[in-house]
Design an enzyme around this catalytic site. Structure first.
Site, PDB file in Angstrom:
ATOM      1  N   ASP A  27       0.854  -1.195   0.000  1.00 45.45           N
ATOM      2  CA  ASP A  27       0.000   0.000   0.000  1.00 45.45           C
ATOM      3  C   ASP A  27       0.888   1.242   0.000  1.00 45.45           C
ATOM      4  O   ASP A  27       1.532   1.557   0.996  1.00 45.45           O
ATOM      5  CB  ASP A  27      -0.886  -0.035   1.266  1.00 45.45           C
ATOM      6  N   ASN A  29      -0.072   4.501  -0.578  1.00 50.61           N
ATOM      7  CA  ASN A  29      -0.646   5.783  -0.114  1.00 50.61           C
ATOM      8  C   ASN A  29      -1.373   5.629   1.221  1.00 50.61           C
ATOM      9  O   ASN A  29      -2.211   6.456   1.580  1.00 50.61           O
ATOM     10  CB  ASN A  29      -1.601   6.326  -1.187  1.00 50.61           C
ATOM     11  N   ASP A  31      -3.820   3.950   2.548  1.00 50.88           N
ATOM     12  CA  ASP A  31      -5.273   3.870   2.769  1.00 50.88           C
ATOM     13  C   ASP A  31      -5.659   2.441   3.184  1.00 50.88           C
ATOM     14  O   ASP A  31      -6.829   2.093   3.230  1.00 50.88           O
ATOM     15  CB  ASP A  31      -6.043   4.304   1.515  1.00 50.88           C
ATOM     16  N   ASP A  35      -1.815  -1.262  -3.844  1.00 45.12           N
ATOM     17  CA  ASP A  35      -2.108  -0.514  -5.080  1.00 45.12           C
ATOM     18  C   ASP A  35      -0.974  -0.669  -6.103  1.00 45.12           C
ATOM     19  O   ASP A  35       0.059  -1.269  -5.811  1.00 45.12           O
ATOM     20  CB  ASP A  35      -2.334   0.954  -4.746  1.00 45.12           C
ATOM     21  N   ASP A 104      -5.812 -10.475 -15.343  1.00 43.57           N
ATOM     22  CA  ASP A 104      -6.858 -11.458 -15.099  1.00 43.57           C
ATOM     23  C   ASP A 104      -8.039 -11.117 -16.015  1.00 43.57           C
ATOM     24  O   ASP A 104      -8.523  -9.968 -16.004  1.00 43.57           O
ATOM     25  CB  ASP A 104      -7.305 -11.373 -13.626  1.00 43.57           C
ATOM     26  N   ASP A 206     -10.276 -16.384 -16.090  1.00 43.31           N
ATOM     27  CA  ASP A 206     -11.083 -16.849 -14.964  1.00 43.31           C
ATOM     28  C   ASP A 206     -12.160 -17.841 -15.434  1.00 43.31           C
ATOM     29  O   ASP A 206     -12.912 -17.536 -16.368  1.00 43.31           O
ATOM     30  CB  ASP A 206     -11.758 -15.617 -14.338  1.00 43.31           C
ATOM     31  N   GLU A 262      -8.173 -20.818 -16.380  1.00 44.59           N
ATOM     32  CA  GLU A 262      -8.543 -21.498 -15.135  1.00 44.59           C
ATOM     33  C   GLU A 262      -9.716 -22.393 -15.491  1.00 44.59           C
ATOM     34  O   GLU A 262     -10.771 -21.891 -15.888  1.00 44.59           O
ATOM     35  CB  GLU A 262      -8.935 -20.496 -14.043  1.00 44.59           C
ATOM     36  N   HIS A 335      -4.919 -17.187  -4.770  1.00 40.73           N
ATOM     37  CA  HIS A 335      -5.791 -16.368  -3.918  1.00 40.73           C
ATOM     38  C   HIS A 335      -7.058 -17.117  -3.506  1.00 40.73           C
ATOM     39  O   HIS A 335      -7.840 -16.610  -2.687  1.00 40.73           O
ATOM     40  CB  HIS A 335      -6.154 -15.088  -4.669  1.00 40.73           C
ATOM     41  N   ASP A 336      -7.270 -18.307  -4.089  1.00 39.47           N
ATOM     42  CA  ASP A 336      -8.465 -19.106  -3.745  1.00 39.47           C
ATOM     43  C   ASP A 336      -8.136 -20.258  -2.822  1.00 39.47           C
ATOM     44  O   ASP A 336      -9.052 -20.994  -2.420  1.00 39.47           O
ATOM     45  CB  ASP A 336      -9.067 -19.741  -5.017  1.00 39.47           C
TER      46      ASP A 336
END
Ligand code: TEU
Ligand code: CA
Length: 565
Positions: A27, A29, A31, A35, A104, A206, A262, A335-336
């Site tokens: 990150d 910035n 928040d 990013d 993706d 995907d 995928e 990520h899954d």
């Protein structure tokens, strides 16, 4: 290390891909959300690791119902991640470091906030009416069929304006696109050309095996496990190869791309149809067979542990079936999926098992994918409370198991072992409270509490860390053509503690890979072919003398690569 001199392999066959989950990588910035500028900051780190390609999970405008897999505008960058010019910067800086970027491509469905869907649901006679899959209620007024959605509930939602149901294999906010509609397909191809002209080097696609559905939409009748819509008639449908060959002809064939599909619910024989280069569809696919070996009759959300013999059987099947036609992708997690060390290794021998999982995967035939944090041996995240989980899939299963009256401690254990959030905790860059250098403000999801000992700064300072083992494996892949094109052979298929296999190239160069998946010291009888020849140690995951003799001994989770030159 320059790309090796192996002329007869294609660049994406020699490449190693690193998967960045943008909101959890860095990150810039403060928040609390990762990013694009944060990724730019860390490109030198990825270059040091030695990877060749970066895969970004979706970075487009999205209501974030499914963390960006519900896209509301294919052409605009999610403002939380930055701007189009930030992305242009990222591509330029990556290319200047000889790193490629793939995006993706989520074209089986959009967000329900996409302009196309907003128009489609309004009436049956506008330009976008048939961009999605609408069905009348069954004759008795019930759902069009019995398909279930991956995240729970039926795969159909009723819209009064149209007096019809629309299909969604995932969340109701992810309406399925109708690929039977040529106008929709042309709009997808136009978008793909836009990003390729922008400088992107390819796509991860995907659930691409779902884009063609059987048009009779047959009932599943409970014949299939988990998410019924995948299995009943929504995967590997009648026109999937026709659509992908059209996509290749109209878009991909005009660019030098890496494409990985995928493909849930796709076996090795079907994978050849997607990846055989003579068919001009995709370069490779992600398969799920090794992701299901620890499923129970409940499916993914249980506490069952895998068996190494099952893993070896699955890997061997895919290595052998795709050895001459098609191409494998190789991955332990993404990520899954939960973290590989916890799922397939050992938290007691975290570093040793992380190294051995890496040795096995990176010495197989195919293109390896490293999921962010895997290269520093990250484990699953011990959250304090079930309310810490953010993932729609996990939250739905927690609610379902609570309704079923299952014990809270069982539900917590299941979430700890299987939640996708295990992979989505922020990347720990250093041992700095409270957010490990990921951000100066509270991140969108909790940190993995063990960032004080598992972080990038610690890994870079320790020459014996998992990071440097990955770096050495990647260097071997770039240097030795036998890693790219050598024929795979499995030894001792029934041994549930040791994975031993060889790779042999046509010029007689041979590798022998042996990895312990046990927390005990083991002995192993080396095959005669090894002891009768002059082999040497190419890489040992332990800093000890490995003697090549009839019966060798292996430390807990030790892995060794031998070469006959
Ligand atoms: O995943 C599809 C898919 O197979 C997953 O639903 C997987 O089966 C499940 O998460 C395992 O529990 C893709 C994306 O990778 C995933 O993040 C999205 O949620 C999904 O498609 C919908 O776009
Ligand atoms: Ca940010």
């Amino acid at each position: 290390m320059t790309m090796m001199n192996d002329k007869n392999s294609l660049w994406w066959q020699k490449a190693v891909v690193y998967q960045v989950y943008p909101q959890s990588f860095k990150d810039s910035n403060n928040d609390g959300i990762g990013d694009l500028n944060g990724i730019i900051e860390k490109l030198p780190y990825l270059k040091k690791l030695g990877i060749d390609v970066i895969w970004l999970n979706p970075i487009y405008v999205s209501p974030q119902v499914d963390n960006g897999y519900d896209i509301a505008d294919y052409y605009q960058i999610n403002p939380d991640y930055g701007t189009l010019s930030d992305f242009e910067q990222l591509i330029q800086q990556a290319h200047s470091l000889n790193l490629k970027i793939i995006l993706d491509l989520v074209v089986n469905h959009t967000s329900d906030q996409h302009e196309w869907f907003k128009a489609s649901k309004k009436s049956r006679d506008n330009k976008y009416s048939d961009y999605y899959i609408w069905k009348d209620p069954s004759h008795d007024g019930s759902l069009p069929n019995d398909w279930g959605a991956t995240f729970g509930g039926p795969a159909w939602t009723y819209v009064p304006e149209r007096k019809q149901y629309y299909l969604h294999s995932f969340a109701p906010q992810q309406p399925e696109l109708n690929w039977e509609n040529p106008a929709l397909r042309q709009d997808i191809y136009k978008m793909m050309r836009y990003w390729l002209d922008f400088g992107v080097d390819g796509f991860r696609m995907d659930v691409i095996s779902l884009i063609s559905k059987r048009q009779d939409f047959p009932n599943a009748n409970g014949r299939f496990p988990y998410s019924k819509s995948y299995y009943a008639g929504a995967s590997n449908g009648p026109r999937v190869h026709e659509f992908l060959q059209e996509m290749n002809r109209e878009v991909l064939s005009n660019f030098d791309t890496l494409t990985v599909g995928e493909t849930p619910n796709t076996n090795a024989d079907q994978a050849i149809l997607y990846t055989d280069s003579n068919r001009h569809e995709l370069n490779m696919v992600f398969n799920f067979d090794h992701m299901h070996i620890d499923y129970s009759e409940r499916g993914k959300f249980d506490v069952t542990r895998f068996q190494l013999t099952d893993l070896k059987r699955v890997f061997t099947q895919w290595q052998n079936k795709l050895s001459d036609h098609g191409w494998n992708s190789l991955y332990w997690s993404n990520h899954d999926q939960p973290r590989a060390v916890t799922r397939f290794g050992s938290e007691k021998y975290r570093v040793e098992s992380a190294k051995s999982l890496a040795t096995v995967l990176h010495m197989l035939k195919g293109t390896p994918y490293i999921f962010q944090g895997e290269e520093i041996g990250m484990t699953n995240a011990k959250f304090d409370s079930l309310t810490d989980y953010q993932d729609i899939e996990t939250k739905n299963i927690i609610n379902l198991y609570k309704e079923e009256g299952l014990d809270e401690s069982f539900i917590k254990r299941v979430a700890y072992l299987r939640s996708r959030d295990n992979a989505r905790t922020p990347m720990p860059w250093q041992n700095e409270k409270p957010y490990a250098g990921f951000s100066q403000n509270k991140p969108w999801i909790k940190m993995n509490p063990n960032y004080d000992t598992i972080n990038v700064a610690q890994a870079l300072m320790d020459t014996d860390s998992v990071f440097y083992h990955y770096q050495r494996l990647i260097a071997l892949r770039h240097e030795y053509p036998v890693v790219i094109n050598g024929k795979y052979h499995l030894y001792d298929p029934n041994d549930n503690n040791i994975y031993a296999f060889s790779r042999e190239s046509t010029d007689g160069i041979k590798l022998f890979v042996i990895a312990s998946f046990s927390e005990e010291k083991l002995t192993y009888q080396l095959p005669k072919v090894i002891t009768n020849d002059n082999w040497r140690v190419l890489l040992n995951s332990y800093d000890n003398a490995f003697i090549i003799q009839d019966v060798i001994s292996l430390e807990p989770y030790q892995s060794v690569i031998l070469i006959n030159r």
